[in-house]
Design an enzyme around this catalytic site. Structure first.
Site, PDB file in Angstrom:
ATOM      1  N   VAL A  13      19.369 -15.800   0.236  1.00 47.59           N
ATOM      2  CA  VAL A  13      18.521 -16.835   1.226  1.00 47.59           C
ATOM      3  C   VAL A  13      19.559 -18.093   1.596  1.00 47.59           C
ATOM      4  O   VAL A  13      19.759 -18.337   2.712  1.00 47.59           O
ATOM      5  CB  VAL A  13      17.346 -17.226   0.736  1.00 47.59           C
ATOM      6  CG1 VAL A  13      16.864 -18.322   1.496  1.00 47.59           C
ATOM      7  CG2 VAL A  13      16.217 -16.032   0.578  1.00 47.59           C
ATOM      8  N   LYS A 210       3.830 -18.270   2.799  1.00 44.40           N
ATOM      9  CA  LYS A 210       4.982 -17.278   2.467  1.00 44.40           C
ATOM     10  C   LYS A 210       4.176 -16.223   1.715  1.00 44.40           C
ATOM     11  O   LYS A 210       4.641 -15.036   1.887  1.00 44.40           O
ATOM     12  CB  LYS A 210       5.868 -17.987   1.551  1.00 44.40           C
ATOM     13  CG  LYS A 210       6.924 -17.249   0.860  1.00 44.40           C
ATOM     14  CD  LYS A 210       7.942 -16.269   1.943  1.00 44.40           C
ATOM     15  CE  LYS A 210       8.779 -15.299   1.093  1.00 44.40           C
ATOM     16  NZ  LYS A 210       9.688 -14.805   2.107  1.00 44.40           N
ATOM     17  N   LEU A 256       3.672  -0.143  10.120  1.00 40.70           N
ATOM     18  CA  LEU A 256       2.559   0.934   9.837  1.00 40.70           C
ATOM     19  C   LEU A 256       3.525   2.128   9.714  1.00 40.70           C
ATOM     20  O   LEU A 256       2.947   3.179  10.107  1.00 40.70           O
ATOM     21  CB  LEU A 256       1.561   1.015  10.981  1.00 40.70           C
ATOM     22  CG  LEU A 256       0.429  -0.179  11.127  1.00 40.70           C
ATOM     23  CD1 LEU A 256      -0.162  -0.035  12.394  1.00 40.70           C
ATOM     24  CD2 LEU A 256      -0.323  -0.013   9.908  1.00 40.70           C
ATOM     25  N   ALA A 258       4.547   4.987   7.542  1.00 45.31           N
ATOM     26  CA  ALA A 258       4.054   5.553   6.316  1.00 45.31           C
ATOM     27  C   ALA A 258       5.284   6.205   5.570  1.00 45.31           C
ATOM     28  O   ALA A 258       6.104   6.569   6.335  1.00 45.31           O
ATOM     29  CB  ALA A 258       2.824   6.499   6.524  1.00 45.31           C
ATOM     30  N   GLY A 259       5.295   6.373   4.244  1.00 48.35           N
ATOM     31  CA  GLY A 259       6.307   6.831   3.675  1.00 48.35           C
ATOM     32  C   GLY A 259       6.090   6.888   2.105  1.00 48.35           C
ATOM     33  O   GLY A 259       5.216   7.118   1.686  1.00 48.35           O
ATOM     34  N   CYS A 266      11.281  -8.396  -2.655  1.00 48.29           N
ATOM     35  CA  CYS A 266      10.354  -9.453  -2.038  1.00 48.29           C
ATOM     36  C   CYS A 266       8.945  -8.746  -2.238  1.00 48.29           C
ATOM     37  O   CYS A 266       7.914  -9.372  -2.914  1.00 48.29           O
ATOM     38  CB  CYS A 266      10.377  -9.810  -0.618  1.00 48.29           C
ATOM     39  SG  CYS A 266      12.328 -10.575  -0.481  1.00 48.29           S
ATOM     40  N   LYS A 269       7.697  -7.985  -5.778  1.00 49.19           N
ATOM     41  CA  LYS A 269       7.663  -9.202  -6.768  1.00 49.19           C
ATOM     42  C   LYS A 269       6.708 -10.161  -6.150  1.00 49.19           C
ATOM     43  O   LYS A 269       5.763 -10.732  -7.020  1.00 49.19           O
ATOM     44  CB  LYS A 269       8.903  -9.907  -6.674  1.00 49.19           C
ATOM     45  CG  LYS A 269       9.268 -11.222  -7.248  1.00 49.19           C
ATOM     46  CD  LYS A 269      10.567 -11.844  -7.394  1.00 49.19           C
ATOM     47  CE  LYS A 269      11.135 -12.293  -6.328  1.00 49.19           C
ATOM     48  NZ  LYS A 269      10.754 -13.873  -6.091  1.00 49.19           N
ATOM     49  N   LYS A 326      15.989   0.209   1.784  1.00 45.97           N
ATOM     50  CA  LYS A 326      15.578   0.241   3.396  1.00 45.97           C
ATOM     51  C   LYS A 326      17.172   0.446   3.900  1.00 45.97           C
ATOM     52  O   LYS A 326      18.054   0.082   3.292  1.00 45.97           O
ATOM     53  CB  LYS A 326      14.809  -0.810   3.758  1.00 45.97           C
ATOM     54  CG  LYS A 326      15.566  -2.007   3.737  1.00 45.97           C
ATOM     55  CD  LYS A 326      14.818  -3.276   4.366  1.00 45.97           C
ATOM     56  CE  LYS A 326      15.495  -4.308   4.625  1.00 45.97           C
ATOM     57  NZ  LYS A 326      15.020  -5.260   5.450  1.00 45.97           N
TER      58      LYS A 326
HETATM   59  C1  UGA Z   1      10.489  -8.913   3.428  1.00 46.51           C
HETATM   60  C2  UGA Z   1      10.030  -9.584   4.772  1.00 46.51           C
HETATM   61  O1  UGA Z   1       9.814  -8.658   5.819  1.00 46.51           O
HETATM   62  C3  UGA Z   1      10.696 -10.808   5.011  1.00 46.51           C
HETATM   63  O2  UGA Z   1       9.884 -11.562   6.157  1.00 46.51           O
HETATM   64  C4  UGA Z   1      10.817 -11.657   3.956  1.00 46.51           C
HETATM   65  O3  UGA Z   1      11.457 -12.960   4.407  1.00 46.51           O
HETATM   66  C5  UGA Z   1      11.375 -11.002   2.820  1.00 46.51           C
HETATM   67  O4  UGA Z   1      10.632  -9.835   2.495  1.00 46.51           O
HETATM   68  C6  UGA Z   1      11.528 -12.044   1.669  1.00 46.51           C
HETATM   69  O5  UGA Z   1      10.301 -12.679   0.957  1.00 46.51           O
HETATM   70  O6  UGA Z   1      12.678 -12.482   1.615  1.00 46.51           O
HETATM   71  P1  UGA Z   1      12.676  -7.410   3.106  1.00 46.51           P
HETATM   72  O7  UGA Z   1      12.217  -7.114   1.603  1.00 46.51           O
HETATM   73  O8  UGA Z   1      14.145  -7.648   3.385  1.00 46.51           O
HETATM   74  O9  UGA Z   1      11.959  -8.424   3.695  1.00 46.51           O
HETATM   75  O10 UGA Z   1      12.378  -6.079   3.667  1.00 46.51           O
HETATM   76  P2  UGA Z   1      11.420  -5.298   4.638  1.00 46.51           P
HETATM   77  O11 UGA Z   1      12.181  -4.999   6.016  1.00 46.51           O
HETATM   78  O12 UGA Z   1      10.098  -6.372   5.133  1.00 46.51           O
HETATM   79  O13 UGA Z   1      11.056  -3.843   3.934  1.00 46.51           O
HETATM   80  C7  UGA Z   1      10.289  -3.984   2.561  1.00 46.51           C
HETATM   81  C8  UGA Z   1       9.992  -2.658   2.364  1.00 46.51           C
HETATM   82  O14 UGA Z   1       9.115  -2.178   3.205  1.00 46.51           O
HETATM   83  C9  UGA Z   1      11.282  -1.585   2.431  1.00 46.51           C
HETATM   84  O15 UGA Z   1      11.220  -0.649   1.265  1.00 46.51           O
HETATM   85  C10 UGA Z   1      10.718  -0.616   3.550  1.00 46.51           C
HETATM   86  O16 UGA Z   1      11.218   0.402   3.527  1.00 46.51           O
HETATM   87  C11 UGA Z   1       9.184  -0.759   3.364  1.00 46.51           C
HETATM   88  N1  UGA Z   1       8.477  -0.585   4.744  1.00 46.51           N
HETATM   89  C12 UGA Z   1       8.751  -1.506   5.672  1.00 46.51           C
HETATM   90  C13 UGA Z   1       7.670   0.519   5.004  1.00 46.51           C
HETATM   91  O17 UGA Z   1       7.447   1.217   3.880  1.00 46.51           O
HETATM   92  N2  UGA Z   1       6.880   0.880   5.987  1.00 46.51           N
HETATM   93  C14 UGA Z   1       7.107  -0.035   6.863  1.00 46.51           C
HETATM   94  O18 UGA Z   1       6.378   0.307   8.213  1.00 46.51           O
HETATM   95  C15 UGA Z   1       7.919  -1.121   6.922  1.00 46.51           C
END
Ligand code: UGA
Length: 457
Positions: A13, A210, A256, A258-259, A266, A269, A326
């Site tokens: 960050v 947040k 949305l 699924a997986g 983040c 936690k 991801k």
């Molecule tokens: C997340 C939030 O999206 C950010 O807005 C936030 O700032 C950040 O946490 C944080 O608190 O610092 P991040 O953890 O980088 O960001 O990743 P995401 O893109 O949100 O994905 C999180 C997880 O959800 C991944 O494992 C992803 O594969 C999963 N995911 C996401 C799904 O399983 N399905 C979805 O439709 C979207």
């Protein structure tokens, strides 16, 4: 912008926010205690994988807008604002450890020489802003050489790993929370060149926004994962269900997918921390506990699906594509692949794996995997392909070749990202998440529709 800003913490960050603010014209000094890291940053070497960051970091350094230091006095004196962006790791009980935030506050109190706005970007439990204020002031009180005062602002971060620079430069919103209006205005001005709404709130409200945002996104994911499980049982396709739901602008298609569930530093936690925050305040969260439970179960379910689908043979071997939590990141924190691979190994299945950039970090957290240099090496001679991370590289593979590499043409797509119909046409046995196809024969009998109603007790 003529503001002088220090950023404490050059982690994910701090580094992104500091570099982006420097790009927007602020004079930024990034402070970190890690001398090795600071030395690397001075040489332009970025310790994390974040697309687009390098492109703005070097010009910011060259223009003189971005400096790095390990010297706290140099970093913290003469600044208009100081951003706290240090880690807030999870304690064993799920609560959030704010010791580094409080140490940063103490350092600020020990070093500032003039009035300064302290801006917290670390994700912290509601009420931490007040503790930061107290901590800075108690350090200031021990000094007789300054009359400096601080105001504390909560300015939470909504960056996603892998798209952090774009998220910073084109945010949906900026939240600034403080009990002091001018400190709010000061912080809002840092973002004045960005085209987005700025919401000014109280300190505690900003801290809550947040957690509530991350918890809501995690809830969307667990919700659609639960729906995907029902889809599997009744022969519906969750990808189309999500599309249909998402066309309603009140619902929205984002998150949305699924997986195998959410991972990363983040969502896992922050959802646990919010349960803990609510619990400490005397409220038992029912929804969030279920969100966490569904996320955990989703990994187990996927591993079970693989084990029960593959033939009961000894010496089974599977090839995994992607292990990062991801795409576009090398981050392995809480990656679903870790639990799933360990579950498969516990069933005696051997795993080889390939990830474009996360393998170095993955070696530290996943045992006994045969790490491959390419998708082909990971898949050759394997009993199945398992996709954990939807990297573009895997979507672009030639699946005719993949079929030749594999011993058995079986695909378990943990992210529903591969073209199901095409793959089935090509002769693959394709198993996604919540797509019903794997139980079609059974479902076609529509047992659940014609079943006699159960007799009431
Ligand atoms: C997340 C939030 O999206 C950010 O807005 C936030 O700032 C950040 O946490 C944080 O608190 O610092 P991040 O953890 O980088 O960001 O990743 P995401 O893109 O949100 O994905 C999180 C997880 O959800 C991944 O494992 C992803 O594969 C999963 N995911 C996401 C799904 O399983 N399905 C979805 O439709 C979207």
């Amino acid at each position: 912008m003529d503001k002088k800003i220090a950023v404490m913490g050059s982690g994910y960050v701090g580094l992104v926010a500091g570099t982006c603010l420097a790009d927007l014209g602020a004079q930024v000094t990034l402070f970190d205690v890690d001398e090795e890291k600071v030395a690397q940053l001075r040489r332009g070497k970025i310790p994390i994988y974040e697309p687009g960051l390098e492109d703005i970091l070097s010009p910011a350094v060259e223009s003189g807008n971005l400096n790095f230091t390990t010297n706290e006095a140099e970093a913290l004196t003469g600044q208009d604002g100081i951003i706290i962006a240090v880690g807030t790791p999870k304690r064993a009980d799920g609560s959030c450890d704010i010791q580094y935030v409080l140490s940063a506050a103490e350092m600020i109190g020990a070093n500032i020489e003039s009035d300064t706005v302290v801006i917290n970007k670390s994700t912290v439990p509601v009420g931490t802003g007040e503790l930061v204020y107290k901590q800075v002031n108690s350090a200031l009180e021990e000094r007789s050489d300054t009359e400096a005062k601080v105001e504390v602002v909560s300015n939470p971060e909504f960056l996603r790993e892998g798209s952090a620079v774009g998220d910073f430069m084109e945010p949906d919103r900026v939240i600034v929370g403080s009990e002091d209006g001018s400190a709010c205005d000061f912080t809002a001005e840092l973002y004045s060149s960005l085209d987005c709404p700025v919401l000014k709130t109280g300190l505690r409200t900003a801290e809550m926004i947040k957690y509530a945002s991350n918890a809501f996104l995690a809830t969307k994911i667990s919700f659609i994962n639960e729906i995907s499980n029902v889809c599997e049982m009744v022969g519906a396709d969750v990808v189309e269900v999500a599309e249909g739901m998402g066309l309603d602008h009140r619902i929205n298609r984002d998150f949305l997918g699924a997986g195998i569930g959410y991972g990363g530093s983040c969502f896992p936690k922050d959802t646990e921390a919010l349960v803990e925050i609510a619990g400490q305040a005397g409220y038992q969260s029912q929804i969030l506990n279920s969100v966490i439970g569904v996320n955990h179960a989703q990994r187990k379910r996927f591993a079970r699906k693989i084990v029960s689908t593959l033939p009961e043979e000894e010496d089974l071997q599977v090839g995994a594509l992607g292990v990062a939590f991801k795409p576009e990141t090398d981050d392995m924190r809480e990656a679903p692949s870790i639990d799933i691979i360990h579950d498969l190994q516990a069933e005696g299945i051997e795993v080889s794996a390939y990830d474009p950039i996360a393998m170095e970090n993955a070696r530290q957290v996943i045992r006994d995997v045969d790490w491959a240099e390419s998708p082909e090496e990971a898949l050759r001679g394997m009993d199945a392909l398992i996709l954990f991370t939807e990297w573009d590289e895997f979507l672009e593979l030639d699946y005719k070749k993949v079929k030749e590499w594999l011993k058995r043409p079986v695909i378990f797509d943990g992210r529903n990202c591969l073209p199901m119909e095409e793959l089935i046409e090509m002769g693959f046995d394709y198993y996604g998440v919540g797509r019903g196809i794997d139980r079609l024969d059974e479902i076609l009998s529509y047992r659940y529709l014609f079943a006699e109603p159960k007799e009431k007790d």
